[in-house]
Design an enzyme around this catalytic site. Structure first.
Site, PDB file in Angstrom:
ATOM      1  N   SER A 137       0.841  -1.189   0.000  1.00  0.00           N
ATOM      2  CA  SER A 137       0.000   0.000   0.000  1.00  0.00           C
ATOM      3  C   SER A 137       0.885   1.250   0.000  1.00  0.00           C
ATOM      4  O   SER A 137       1.735   1.389  -0.880  1.00  0.00           O
ATOM      5  CB  SER A 137      -0.954  -0.041   1.192  1.00  0.00           C
ATOM      6  OG  SER A 137      -2.020   0.857   1.030  1.00  0.00           O
ATOM      7  N   HIS A 154      -8.303  -5.372   0.003  1.00  0.00           N
ATOM      8  CA  HIS A 154      -6.973  -4.747   0.035  1.00  0.00           C
ATOM      9  C   HIS A 154      -6.140  -5.205   1.231  1.00  0.00           C
ATOM     10  O   HIS A 154      -4.933  -5.422   1.104  1.00  0.00           O
ATOM     11  CB  HIS A 154      -7.142  -3.223   0.069  1.00  0.00           C
ATOM     12  CG  HIS A 154      -5.856  -2.458   0.095  1.00  0.00           C
ATOM     13  ND1 HIS A 154      -4.949  -2.471  -0.942  1.00  0.00           N
ATOM     14  CD2 HIS A 154      -5.312  -1.644   1.053  1.00  0.00           C
ATOM     15  CE1 HIS A 154      -3.917  -1.699  -0.649  1.00  0.00           C
ATOM     16  NE2 HIS A 154      -4.110  -1.193   0.563  1.00  0.00           N
ATOM     17  N   ASP A 161      -8.936  -6.973  -4.242  1.00  0.00           N
ATOM     18  CA  ASP A 161      -8.677  -5.574  -3.882  1.00  0.00           C
ATOM     19  C   ASP A 161      -9.524  -4.651  -4.743  1.00  0.00           C
ATOM     20  O   ASP A 161      -9.420  -4.657  -5.973  1.00  0.00           O
ATOM     21  CB  ASP A 161      -7.191  -5.272  -4.083  1.00  0.00           C
ATOM     22  CG  ASP A 161      -6.736  -3.998  -3.384  1.00  0.00           C
ATOM     23  OD1 ASP A 161      -7.583  -3.131  -3.111  1.00  0.00           O
ATOM     24  OD2 ASP A 161      -5.521  -3.892  -3.116  1.00  0.00           O
TER      25      ASP A 161
END
Length: 384
Positions: free
Chosen positions: A164, A362, A332
């Protein structure tokens, strides 16, 4: 604005060496001096918080940098205190990133609230920076981290990896300091933030700024904007989880004995189970995170674009000498797998995409990271 690299030894007068303590996973601090920022801001005295595991070898070629996600801390793995780390499944003795073999470093991003200089830190007059803290980009953070690497005696990272926001930092490291990264793992991230990702981020920013207690960011002598921060977390958490996971766990059921139709007044009704879950996530974050840091790091992630000022993504990464490992989560809905394939296609060398199969969404880069443990070990870390 193009800034000179901060990774050279020039201009280091007045900086202090990192503070070292015995044991792994101990929070440490290093002053890296003043820092000019990408958008024209300036910080006169920057300190970075970090933790380490393992030992840097004599050749200084076994250092691994792990970058945390948006609200993550420096505590990526268990250490002397035996407190759980957020990536224990991947980092530790005998794990994929084996701390018996590698010197692992995790740095709190510039602007964060886990020890690095950020909005809650004192300015030169001893007052919290608050609303006066300047805009920080992912690229700024990399330049700051390069100075810390210098102080630790690390000229080249064996591997830089993250998921991320951590993936954005890892990718930016490969582009900004191409001679200092041998291997780069970008997990559940993209080459640049998309319009939808920016839109979700903007809604979170407004939730905090519209809190009556926000006071323009200068709330440190009063009530913190916990309601706005909690709302921001609710919005974010919905994007971190998949529709299928929320439906499986909660459906449209009530929270325990509460009745969503139990009052003629909407504000007095009972909650659905999923509402209770989001309330819990909001409280957890508000108890541990600073709202201004949440704003700052969200803005940094919204501005993420490895190609900014460098032409196309392919041109931006053309000089990257790193071997890449790209991974995505199949469910995701924030960082779509297609974005990872597009990033892989732009890399200098042919690179595939490793898929984490997880219904959670995610957050699978945290909950199911063991799925990339073996391929990541095979590609980057090998057998002892």
């Amino acid at each position: 604005m193009t800034l000179p690299s901060t990774s050279n030894a020039a201009g280091t007068a007045g900086r202090t060496a990192p503070q070292h303590s015995a044991g792994d996973g101990v929070l440490r601090h290093a002053r890296i001096g003043s820092l000019h920022l990408e958008t024209g801001g300036y910080l006169p005295d920057v300190s970075l918080a970090y933790e380490t595991w393992g030992t840097l070898n004599a050749d200084a070629d076994n250092a691994v940098l792990v970058a945390h996600a948006l609200t993550g801390s420096t505590h990526v793995a268990r250490g002397s205190s035996d407190e759980d780390g957020w990536w224990d499944a991947l980092v530790g003795p005998g794990k994929t990133v084996d701390t018996d073999r590698y010197f692992v470093v995790c740095i709190n991003m510039l602007g964060g609230c886990y020890g690095s200089t950020g909005p809650s830190s004192p300015d030169p007059q001893g007052l919290p920076w608050g609303s006066r803290f300047p805009f920080v980009t992912v690229r700024d953070s990399v330049r700051a981290e390069a100075r810390l690497a210098d102080q630790l005696g690390i000229r080249v990272w064996h591997t830089v990896l993250g998921g991320s926001l951590g993936g954005a930092r890892a990718l930016e490291w490969a582009a900004t300091e191409p001679g200092r990264v041998q291997r780069c793992a970008v997990i559940a991230c993209t080459a640049a933030s998309s319009a939808e990702q920016i839109a979700f981020g903007q809604a979170q920013l407004e939730a905090i700024r519209l809190d009556p207690d926000f006071n323009g960011g200068d709330y440190y002598n009063g009530r913190a904007p916990v309601a706005g921060l909690g709302l921001a977390r609710r919005i974010a958490h919905i994007t971190y989880r998949s529709e299928a996971e929320l439906e499986y766990r909660f459906g449209n059921g009530a929270q325990l004995e509460e009745d969503p139709l139990g009052s003629a007044l909407p504000a007095a009704r009972g909650r659905y189970a999923v509402e209770s879950y989001l309330d819990h996530q909001a409280r957890k974050l508000a108890d541990r995170f600073d709202a201004n840091s949440y704003l700052l790091l969200t803005e940094a992630l919204m501005s993420h674009n490895v190609a900014r000022g460098r032409g196309s993504v392919r041109q931006a990464l053309a000089s990257a000498g790193a071997e890449f490992f790209i991974a995505a989560v199949d469910s995701d809905r924030l960082y779509l797998p297609q974005h990872s394939y597009e990033l892989a296609a732009a890399l200098p060398r042919k690179t595939g995409v490793h898929m984490i199969s997880a219904p959670i969404g995610h957050d699978g880069f945290l909950t199911d990271v063991e799925q990339i443990g073996v391929p990541l070990r095979d590609r980057f870390f090998g057998a002892p």
